[in-house]
Design a protein around this motif. Structure first.
Motif, PDB file in Angstrom:
ATOM      1  N   LEU A 197       0.757  -0.920  -0.334  1.00 16.55           N
ATOM      2  CA  LEU A 197      -0.247  -0.265   0.111  1.00 16.55           C
ATOM      3  C   LEU A 197       0.856   1.228   0.224  1.00 16.55           C
ATOM      4  N   SER A 198       1.894   1.230   0.545  1.00 14.31           N
ATOM      5  CA  SER A 198       2.583   2.519   0.962  1.00 14.31           C
ATOM      6  C   SER A 198       3.515   2.926  -0.035  1.00 14.31           C
ATOM      7  N   SER A 199       3.846   1.807  -1.011  1.00 14.43           N
ATOM      8  CA  SER A 199       4.664   1.803  -2.031  1.00 14.43           C
ATOM      9  C   SER A 199       4.599   2.897  -3.136  1.00 14.43           C
ATOM     10  N   GLY A 200       2.568   2.264  -3.459  1.00  8.29           N
ATOM     11  CA  GLY A 200       2.156   3.575  -4.275  1.00  8.29           C
ATOM     12  C   GLY A 200       2.578   2.206  -5.552  1.00  8.29           C
ATOM     13  N   GLN A 201       2.923   1.429  -5.640  1.00  5.12           N
ATOM     14  CA  GLN A 201       3.400   0.426  -6.943  1.00  5.12           C
ATOM     15  C   GLN A 201       2.274  -0.615  -7.162  1.00  5.12           C
ATOM     16  N   TYR A 202       1.237  -0.934  -6.211  1.00  5.41           N
ATOM     17  CA  TYR A 202       0.451  -2.109  -6.815  1.00  5.41           C
ATOM     18  C   TYR A 202      -0.980  -0.965  -6.912  1.00  5.41           C
ATOM     19  N   LEU A 203      -1.728  -2.732  -7.304  1.00  5.14           N
ATOM     20  CA  LEU A 203      -3.169  -2.444  -7.338  1.00  5.14           C
ATOM     21  C   LEU A 203      -3.644  -3.852  -7.133  1.00  5.14           C
ATOM     22  N   TRP A 204      -4.880  -3.888  -6.401  1.00  5.15           N
ATOM     23  CA  TRP A 204      -5.746  -5.000  -6.176  1.00  5.15           C
ATOM     24  C   TRP A 204      -6.103  -6.152  -7.961  1.00  5.15           C
ATOM     25  N   ASN A 205      -5.739  -7.213  -7.746  1.00  8.40           N
ATOM     26  CA  ASN A 205      -6.241  -7.921  -8.895  1.00  8.40           C
ATOM     27  C   ASN A 205      -7.306  -8.237  -8.679  1.00  8.40           C
ATOM     28  N   ALA A 206      -8.300  -7.656  -9.798  1.00  5.97           N
ATOM     29  CA  ALA A 206     -10.027  -7.429  -9.602  1.00  5.97           C
ATOM     30  C   ALA A 206     -10.514  -8.494 -10.710  1.00  5.97           C
ATOM     31  N   GLY A 207      -9.570  -8.905 -12.124  1.00  5.62           N
ATOM     32  CA  GLY A 207      -9.802 -10.420 -12.091  1.00  5.62           C
ATOM     33  C   GLY A 207     -10.735  -9.791 -13.666  1.00  5.62           C
ATOM     34  N   MET A 208     -10.544  -8.579 -13.825  1.00  7.46           N
ATOM     35  CA  MET A 208     -11.609  -8.094 -15.154  1.00  7.46           C
ATOM     36  C   MET A 208     -10.305  -8.593 -16.154  1.00  7.46           C
ATOM     37  N   PHE A 209     -10.832  -8.797 -16.959  1.00  8.10           N
ATOM     38  CA  PHE A 209      -9.613  -9.147 -18.337  1.00  8.10           C
ATOM     39  C   PHE A 209     -10.715  -8.334 -19.744  1.00  8.10           C
ATOM     40  N   ILE A 210      -9.345  -7.771 -20.209  1.00  9.32           N
ATOM     41  CA  ILE A 210     -10.293  -7.031 -21.525  1.00  9.32           C
ATOM     42  C   ILE A 210      -9.126  -7.476 -22.596  1.00  9.32           C
ATOM     43  N   ALA A 211      -9.064  -7.961 -24.037  1.00 10.13           N
ATOM     44  CA  ALA A 211      -7.989  -8.336 -25.031  1.00 10.13           C
ATOM     45  C   ALA A 211      -8.715  -8.320 -26.425  1.00 10.13           C
ATOM     46  N   ARG A 212      -8.459  -8.635 -27.532  1.00  6.56           N
ATOM     47  CA  ARG A 212      -9.501  -9.006 -28.809  1.00  6.56           C
ATOM     48  C   ARG A 212      -9.147 -10.044 -28.506  1.00  6.56           C
ATOM     49  N   ALA A 213     -10.320 -10.660 -29.067  1.00  9.13           N
ATOM     50  CA  ALA A 213     -10.507 -12.615 -28.937  1.00  9.13           C
ATOM     51  C   ALA A 213      -9.748 -13.593 -29.190  1.00  9.13           C
ATOM     52  N   ASP A 214      -8.850 -12.594 -30.347  1.00 10.52           N
ATOM     53  CA  ASP A 214      -7.793 -13.532 -31.365  1.00 10.52           C
ATOM     54  C   ASP A 214      -6.756 -13.509 -30.335  1.00 10.52           C
ATOM     55  N   ARG A 215      -6.460 -12.547 -29.792  1.00  6.78           N
ATOM     56  CA  ARG A 215      -5.268 -12.438 -29.235  1.00  6.78           C
ATOM     57  C   ARG A 215      -5.125 -13.499 -27.590  1.00  6.78           C
ATOM     58  N   LEU A 216      -6.840 -13.111 -26.984  1.00  2.00           N
ATOM     59  CA  LEU A 216      -7.227 -14.375 -26.005  1.00  2.00           C
ATOM     60  C   LEU A 216      -6.238 -15.514 -26.706  1.00  2.00           C
ATOM     61  N   LEU A 217      -7.253 -16.003 -26.899  1.00  2.00           N
ATOM     62  CA  LEU A 217      -7.084 -17.118 -27.624  1.00  2.00           C
ATOM     63  C   LEU A 217      -5.372 -17.489 -27.746  1.00  2.00           C
ATOM     64  N   GLU A 218      -4.453 -16.839 -28.420  1.00  2.00           N
ATOM     65  CA  GLU A 218      -3.337 -16.765 -29.074  1.00  2.00           C
ATOM     66  C   GLU A 218      -2.709 -17.612 -27.863  1.00  2.00           C
ATOM     67  N   GLU A 219      -2.861 -16.459 -26.201  1.00  2.00           N
ATOM     68  CA  GLU A 219      -2.288 -16.379 -25.490  1.00  2.00           C
ATOM     69  C   GLU A 219      -2.729 -18.049 -24.497  1.00  2.00           C
ATOM     70  N   ILE A 220      -3.978 -17.963 -24.542  1.00  2.00           N
ATOM     71  CA  ILE A 220      -4.290 -20.219 -24.086  1.00  2.00           C
ATOM     72  C   ILE A 220      -3.501 -21.141 -25.425  1.00  2.00           C
ATOM     73  N   GLY A 221      -3.616 -20.445 -25.897  1.00  2.86           N
ATOM     74  CA  GLY A 221      -3.116 -21.664 -26.972  1.00  2.86           C
ATOM     75  C   GLY A 221      -1.579 -21.750 -26.834  1.00  2.86           C
ATOM     76  N   ALA A 222      -0.986 -20.898 -26.488  1.00  2.00           N
ATOM     77  CA  ALA A 222       0.994 -21.002 -26.087  1.00  2.00           C
ATOM     78  C   ALA A 222       0.650 -21.292 -24.492  1.00  2.00           C
ATOM     79  N   SER A 223       0.205 -21.388 -24.005  1.00  4.85           N
ATOM     80  CA  SER A 223      -0.011 -22.083 -22.502  1.00  4.85           C
ATOM     81  C   SER A 223      -0.707 -23.512 -21.808  1.00  4.85           C
ATOM     82  N   GLU A 224      -1.238 -23.406 -23.257  1.00  3.83           N
ATOM     83  CA  GLU A 224      -2.229 -24.823 -22.334  1.00  3.83           C
ATOM     84  C   GLU A 224      -2.683 -24.743 -24.368  1.00  3.83           C
ATOM     85  N   PRO A 225      -1.760 -25.597 -25.512  1.00  2.05           N
ATOM     86  CA  PRO A 225      -2.789 -25.791 -26.828  1.00  2.05           C
ATOM     87  C   PRO A 225      -3.320 -27.108 -27.079  1.00  2.05           C
TER      88      PRO A 225
END
Lengths: 373, 373
Positions: A197-225
């Motif tokens: 909190l005091s560092s000012g460098q951190y944010l809470w992870n709220a689990g919201m993700f925004i991406a081009r669908a093709d890019r999201l699928l590309e990332e899934i494919g890279a880690s979980e083909p």
């Protein structure tokens, strides 16, 4: 037309409405999951509030809901505007990579170049305009090919959330507050949370993700083909008569993995993840302590009362009472108490023990008391 | 035949079964008063246990019960041996002087020279043989014309009971442990209670009175002559067809006064009161803390569970749960808690606040919530 408004035209919201919310038992149940409850006293279920927050972005016709077959009727009752085309039913839960990935694959087939944003059905946000402003920035950043998350400016050293360590500012047209992401970190200890909190460098992870669908699928494919292959097979059959057969065959075999692990963390490592700091109040309403906090509005020693027609008589007591019966509830001299009164089950605990509710649910399941789960 | 066994032949027990037990709400109610509950887990109601304790003294035919008209059916169901002749019904509560005094007046008319003993219907006693031994001594002392009470040897510096300050030993045939009474004292402060305990001169006032009926009436007449006149008028009509008319006319006008004030304290001042120290466990089960204590058997950090078919799952919790529903009750991390779960009302408090339950009942009455009282 600017680049970012063009991107907004290609935006589609996805609401995964899945988790039961075991830490909110006996309020949340298999047949009445968390997203179907009004936990804020607003008169709206969390799902309905999520819809109302998203609809102004791209309209009622561009919101997809991914939910369990068992919840279809309840979801459609909450969301009469929801188009049939936008209902994705899971035969069984396969975690968030499968749920969001399937939505991405279906939408990308229907509308190549679509940008999707995934927002939980059961979080609480105050400040819908600031929320949408952050999403608009996230869309602009996503249009450049980045995976984008919205992180929440911490207001206290919370230990119940994961954190995002930010890197430096990014120079993205239409997303002036975008920053790079250094790493994701798990729920911290109290001391570490204070440092964050005091560092000012951190944010809470709220689990919201925004991406081009093709890019999201590309990332899934890279880690979980294999997961990607399954999702593409499902999407190809989705708008055809073969949907049912393919779902029955493919869906149950998909790997269960949270999208944080299949997409967000790998993208962060590759420098492909951006974060927009959200300047709005957010809470994942993960347990009764968090509901009590939302209702107390920062005041200590208040008693929050949830439930239509609740009859509560309290003497020198604080905490939260959730009444889903019409019974008279009398509290005397109990502080930070949590009382959840439902027709077939009663929970009595304290805010400090609110996280342990899940363990009780597990114990009830093991002891054969699933009639109350 | 010795003097005292002769006196025992003239003995009659009287059980005033009146008080609701407001401090035990929502378990005890107007239509389910304390004496109709099993508070010890024995499987018996307190009333039934009282009967079983007294019956060996003079037999089933020599126990009279004074209760409200509304409780007649429940009392008779609990006590199938109770003879019609031994049922005295109150049209409305007029406190203990009227209740016990009427029993004394009726019995004295039927059987001059009768010795009566009055024992609350809703106390808990462990050690029935020691109890009866004390009563037998009390009967012998009462036969000499004294008003006799049974005081309980204190085992701790209790602040919830009144005390009896003893004088010296009395020399009474058949009552070797009888002592004179110096005075009655009200519920003490913790410091005073400690002093009482260490002095060895004080006993707990358990509200048990044994006396010749004529002597009891004489004492009532000395302090409350109008009350005595009313009681004699009622007794004269009792076994005649005029009973109903006289009850309707006289009973509602009788002065409400506890027998402690009309008989015991004046008799103590006149040196006419004796006490038999009782060597048995006794508790008036005045509140949920006392029930928890009875069940804990002196162990701390135990959770007592009352209620047939109770479903309770407790994690790191202590105190007492009373379950009068079949609901699942889950407790997590609550200490010294009191949870009382009934179909229309729920109480959550702590042992330390158990005495405040009566105030809640008063508040509910004032706020028009008498449906749950």
């Amino acid at each position: 037309m600017s680049h970012s408004s063009d991107a907004l035209d290609r935006f589609y919201s996805v609401i995964p409405a899945g988790g039961i919310g075991s830490r909110l038992w006996p309020l949340s149940r298999a047949d009445a999951p968390k997203f179907l409850h009004d936990l804020t006293g607003s008169g709206q279920t969390l799902l309905r509030a999520t819809w109302d927050r998203l609809a102004p972005l791209a309209g009622d016709q561009r919101i997809m809901v991914v939910t369990g077959r068992a919840h279809r009727a309840a979801v459609e009752e909450q969301l009469p505007e929801l188009a049939d085309l936008n209902v994705v039913l899971e035969s069984e839960p396969r975690d968030s990579s499968a749920a969001i990935g399937l939505a991405a694959a279906i939408l990308e087939r229907r509308e190549p170049g679509v940008i999707i944003g995934s927002f939980a059905a059961d979080h609480v946000i105050k400040g819908p305009a600031a929320f949408r402003q952050a999403v608009v920035e996230a869309i602009a950043a996503a249009d450049t090919g980045l995976i984008v998350t919205i992180g929440i400016q911490p207001t206290e050293p919370a230990i119940g959330f994961g954190y995002i360590k930010t890197g430096g500012p990014l120079d993205i047209d239409g997303a002036p507050s975008a920053q790079s992401v250094n790493s994701f970190v798990e729920k911290p200890s109290p001391a570490t949370a204070k440092r964050y909190l005091s560092s000012g460098q951190y944010l809470w992870n709220a689990g919201m993700f925004i991406a081009r669908a093709d890019r999201l699928l590309e990332e899934i494919g890279a880690s979980e083909p294999e997961l990607l292959a399954g999702l593409l097979e499902l999407a190809e059959a989705w708008d055809t008569p073969r949907r049912g057969a393919v779902v029955d065959q493919v869906w149950p075999k998909l790997k269960k993995i949270a999208i944080d692990y299949s997409v967000a963390e790998p993208a962060a490592v590759k420098g492909k993840l951006a974060v927009i700091p959200g300047q709005f109040d957010w809470d994942d309403v993960g347990d009764f302590a968090s509901i009590a906090k939302i209702h107390a509005n920062g005041r200590k020693r208040d008693l929050a009362i949830l439930g239509e027609g609740a009859r509560v008589l309290a003497d020198s007591s604080s905490g939260i009472v959730v009444s889903h019966t019409k019974r008279m509830i009398a509290l005397i001299g109990v502080d930070d108490i949590v009382v959840v009164d439902t027709p077939d089950a009663l929970l009595v605990t304290t805010s400090a023990n609110a996280q342990k509710v899940k363990a009780v649910v597990d114990a009830l399941r093991l002891s054969g008391s699933s009639d109350v789960l």
